[in-house]
Enzyme design. Structure first.
Site, PDB file in Angstrom:
ATOM      1  N   GLN A 171       4.040  60.105  18.507  1.00 17.00           N
ATOM      2  CA  GLN A 171       5.455  59.941  18.130  1.00 17.00           C
ATOM      3  C   GLN A 171       6.359  60.450  19.240  1.00 17.00           C
ATOM      4  O   GLN A 171       7.353  59.797  19.588  1.00 17.00           O
ATOM      5  CB  GLN A 171       5.737  60.685  16.829  1.00 17.00           C
ATOM      6  CG  GLN A 171       5.025  60.069  15.633  1.00 17.00           C
ATOM      7  CD  GLN A 171       5.284  60.827  14.348  1.00 17.00           C
ATOM      8  OE1 GLN A 171       5.979  61.843  14.326  1.00 17.00           O
ATOM      9  NE2 GLN A 171       4.734  60.337  13.256  1.00 17.00           N
ATOM     10  N   ARG A 211      -1.271  60.733   1.593  1.00 20.77           N
ATOM     11  CA  ARG A 211      -2.696  60.821   1.925  1.00 20.77           C
ATOM     12  C   ARG A 211      -3.415  61.893   1.094  1.00 20.77           C
ATOM     13  O   ARG A 211      -4.602  61.787   0.823  1.00 20.77           O
ATOM     14  CB  ARG A 211      -2.888  61.042   3.421  1.00 20.77           C
ATOM     15  CG  ARG A 211      -2.291  59.901   4.253  1.00 20.77           C
ATOM     16  CD  ARG A 211      -2.844  59.855   5.653  1.00 20.77           C
ATOM     17  NE  ARG A 211      -1.903  59.263   6.588  1.00 20.77           N
ATOM     18  CZ  ARG A 211      -1.699  57.954   6.749  1.00 20.77           C
ATOM     19  NH1 ARG A 211      -2.362  57.092   6.026  1.00 20.77           N
ATOM     20  NH2 ARG A 211      -0.816  57.512   7.623  1.00 20.77           N
ATOM     21  N   ASP A 225      -4.733  61.560  10.949  1.00 25.11           N
ATOM     22  CA  ASP A 225      -4.316  61.314   9.565  1.00 25.11           C
ATOM     23  C   ASP A 225      -5.500  61.240   8.603  1.00 25.11           C
ATOM     24  O   ASP A 225      -5.309  61.082   7.390  1.00 25.11           O
ATOM     25  CB  ASP A 225      -3.517  60.007   9.478  1.00 25.11           C
ATOM     26  CG  ASP A 225      -2.177  60.126  10.193  1.00 25.11           C
ATOM     27  OD1 ASP A 225      -1.650  61.254  10.298  1.00 25.11           O
ATOM     28  OD2 ASP A 225      -1.661  59.091  10.664  1.00 25.11           O
ATOM     29  N   SER A 248       1.740  52.333  11.856  1.00 17.25           N
ATOM     30  CA  SER A 248       2.251  52.625  13.205  1.00 17.25           C
ATOM     31  C   SER A 248       2.727  51.344  13.892  1.00 17.25           C
ATOM     32  O   SER A 248       3.793  51.304  14.511  1.00 17.25           O
ATOM     33  CB  SER A 248       1.146  53.251  14.065  1.00 17.25           C
ATOM     34  OG  SER A 248       0.819  54.526  13.587  1.00 17.25           O
ATOM     35  N   LYS A 252       2.435  67.757   8.938  1.00 17.41           N
ATOM     36  CA  LYS A 252       2.466  66.356   8.481  1.00 17.41           C
ATOM     37  C   LYS A 252       3.346  66.259   7.229  1.00 17.41           C
ATOM     38  O   LYS A 252       4.151  67.140   6.966  1.00 17.41           O
ATOM     39  CB  LYS A 252       1.037  65.870   8.237  1.00 17.41           C
ATOM     40  CG  LYS A 252       0.200  65.811   9.510  1.00 17.41           C
ATOM     41  CD  LYS A 252       0.782  64.801  10.489  1.00 17.41           C
ATOM     42  CE  LYS A 252       0.005  64.749  11.772  1.00 17.41           C
ATOM     43  NZ  LYS A 252       0.663  63.915  12.790  1.00 17.41           N
ATOM     44  N   SER A 312       0.987  64.060  20.691  1.00 18.61           N
ATOM     45  CA  SER A 312       1.753  63.346  19.667  1.00 18.61           C
ATOM     46  C   SER A 312       2.197  61.977  20.169  1.00 18.61           C
ATOM     47  O   SER A 312       2.981  61.873  21.102  1.00 18.61           O
ATOM     48  CB  SER A 312       2.982  64.163  19.260  1.00 18.61           C
ATOM     49  OG  SER A 312       3.873  63.344  18.520  1.00 18.61           O
ATOM     50  N   ARG A 367       6.694  49.875  14.943  1.00 15.02           N
ATOM     51  CA  ARG A 367       6.990  49.492  16.326  1.00 15.02           C
ATOM     52  C   ARG A 367       7.387  48.024  16.423  1.00 15.02           C
ATOM     53  O   ARG A 367       8.267  47.653  17.208  1.00 15.02           O
ATOM     54  CB  ARG A 367       5.786  49.799  17.215  1.00 15.02           C
ATOM     55  CG  ARG A 367       5.610  51.315  17.452  1.00 15.02           C
ATOM     56  CD  ARG A 367       4.187  51.638  17.872  1.00 15.02           C
ATOM     57  NE  ARG A 367       3.984  53.016  18.283  1.00 15.02           N
ATOM     58  CZ  ARG A 367       3.784  54.056  17.457  1.00 15.02           C
ATOM     59  NH1 ARG A 367       3.794  53.868  16.153  1.00 15.02           N
ATOM     60  NH2 ARG A 367       3.579  55.259  17.941  1.00 15.02           N
TER      61      ARG A 367
END
Ligand code: S3P
Length: 461
Positions: free
Chosen positions: A191, A416, A341, A44, A368, A189, A48
């Protein structure tokens, strides 16, 4: 300084999901895991850091960047939109940004591979620039819902044309006159929150996002780090984030902490393989990300935080993990955003625990990289575990010993799911095979060597 091609540009790896032959792999019963390891940089934060570097004036230096395929896709997108993105060494990158509002139209389609975060956040950037960008991705990404970002970004003035159900490929046309909005998130979220904030950077005035449940706040932290003005106020009905538009972002150094979502795999392996003692160094412990570790502790796990420190505006610690008995518990829905996650690997721990583990509030798992709720239920059942899905609740009946294993799991382009079942195979009588290990490179390219270094028996099937 060398401008190394990303793996996808070099024609390796990133296209695996659609082009390379699947590579089956198996996790086999292993002796105690021992030793120390450093997990890769936070996915993440890596996405960014590249985006903020691309928007800042000057040269941003990033250390510890995750060089997984998702992040390399974002690096390529930032390059395609005009930033200079240079790899200076292992995990060490330099980005010369264009300034807020200065991104340019990409000449070609942006192929985002498997990267949902990269796609949704870059859509936010495009929304408030007068340009059109076309997004596509692998079969997994092309199934994922994009309407959740399109809805608020339309209010800002952007236009979207995609496939039915708001799916990729999708063209996004940004606006020259972005409108600052106030938006209440309909789903928890980070996102969607981040897409709105990134779009708001190039809108005049204040952009506001209200979230009922707190989600990861890396965007807010990094906005401040790069010099934007962001206020966050918490009340009973949620958190309100207010961004002042059109700031001048200045290049900053970013040190990316180890990804707690990646640490989750060797951590659970260290807990369930009898006799293990594992130390994971430099792991991010932002409270909005550590729901798994809180949950495992409630299950009886021995996980200690050592050498607590702050790096690049994020709290970091070494995790000391010792194997032991786990007991089943109920995980409330309110914890889901802080461990969204991590449910696949938690379900593996639950299958080895004593008693019933009930995980509530998992609706988001269905959208996901794969439908993780059904992938875990099906895969664990195939390995002999007793599992029930009831609406958006997952119930795993632990018998105080691992299930028998001996199944081949469909990983459905989901990194995952792949790592979770390889970890399960370390404790089952019969090996657990995954049909394709390729997707692991999305977030944890060195997962297999790292696990082998600790003593795990993971190898070609
Ligand atoms: C992420 C947010 C989460 C998470 C994803 C990364 C982010 O997604 O599942 O892996 O970096 O903002 P949602 O925003 O869809 O919950």
């Amino acid at each position: 300084m060398q401008d190394l091609p990303s793996r996808q540009e070099a024609g390796q790896g990133a296209g695996h999901a659609t082009s390379a032959a699947p590579r089956p792999m198996a996790g086999r019963r292993s002796g105690p895991l021992r030793g120390a390891a450093r997990v890769p940089g936070d996915k993440s934060i890596s996405h960014r850091a590249l985006m903020f570097g691309a928007l800042a004036i000057g040269t941003t230096r990033i250390d510890g960047l995750l060089e997984g395929e998702d992040v390399l896709r974002t690096a390529a997108a930032m390059r395609a939109m005009g930033a200079e993105v240079v790899r200076a060494g292992d995990g060490s990158w330099r980005i010369s940004g264009v300034g807020v509002g200065g991104l340019g139209e990409p000449e070609d389609i942006l192929d985002m591979g498997n990267a949902g975060t990269g796609t949704r956040l870059v859509m936010g950037l495009v929304a408030s620039h007068p340009m059109t960008a076309i997004f596509t991705g692998d079969a997994s990404l092309r199934r994922r819902p994009m309407e959740r970002v399109a809805a608020p970004l339309r209010l800002i003035g952007a236009r979207f044309q995609g496939r039915s159900g708001g799916r990729l490929p999708m063209a996004v046309t940004g606006t020259a006159e972005p409108v600052p909005i106030a938006y209440r998130l309909p789903v928890p979220s980070a996102q969607v929150k981040s897409a709105v904030l990134l779009a708001g950077l190039n809108a005049p005035g204040r952009t506001t996002v209200i979230e009922a449940e707190a989600t990861r706040d890396h965007t807010e932290r990094m906005l401040r780090h790069f010099g934007a003005s962001v206020s966050v106020s918490r009340a009973a009905d949620g958190t309100t984030i207010v961004l002042e538009g059109q700031p001048e972002l200045r290049a900053r150094d970013v040190v990316v902490p180890g990804d707690p979502s990646s640490a989750a795999f060797p951590a659970v392996a260290g807990l369930i393989v009898a006799g293990s003692e594992v130390r994971l160094k430099g792991v991010g412990i932002n409270a909005l990300r550590t729901g798994l570790f809180d949950t495992l502790r409630e299950m009886g796990a021995a996980i200690a935080h050592e050498s607590l420190r702050e790096e690049g505006g994020e709290p970091v610690a070494d995790l000391a993990i010792r194997a032991g008995k786990l007991k089943g518990i109920t995980v409330p829905a309110s914890r889901a955003p802080s461990m969204i996650d991590e449910y696949p690997i938690l379900a593996v721990a639950a299958a080895c625990a004593e008693g019933r583990t009930v995980m509530h509030g998992l609706a988001e798992l269905r959208v996901k990289e794969s439908d993780r709720l059904s992938a875990m239920a099906t895969g664990l059942a195939a390995c002999g575990a007793q599992v029930v899905v009831d609406g958006d609740t997952l119930i795993v009946e632990g018998r105080g010993r691992p299930p028998r294993g001996g199944a081949t799991i469909a990983t459905a382009l989901d990194h995952r799911i792949a790592m979770s079942f390889l970890v399960l195979g370390l404790v089952t009588d019969a090996p657990v095979t995954i049909d394709d290990s390729g997707p692991i490179a999305t977030s944890f390219p060195d997962f297999v060597p790292l696990m082998r270094g600790l003593g795990a028996d993971i190898g070609d099937a």
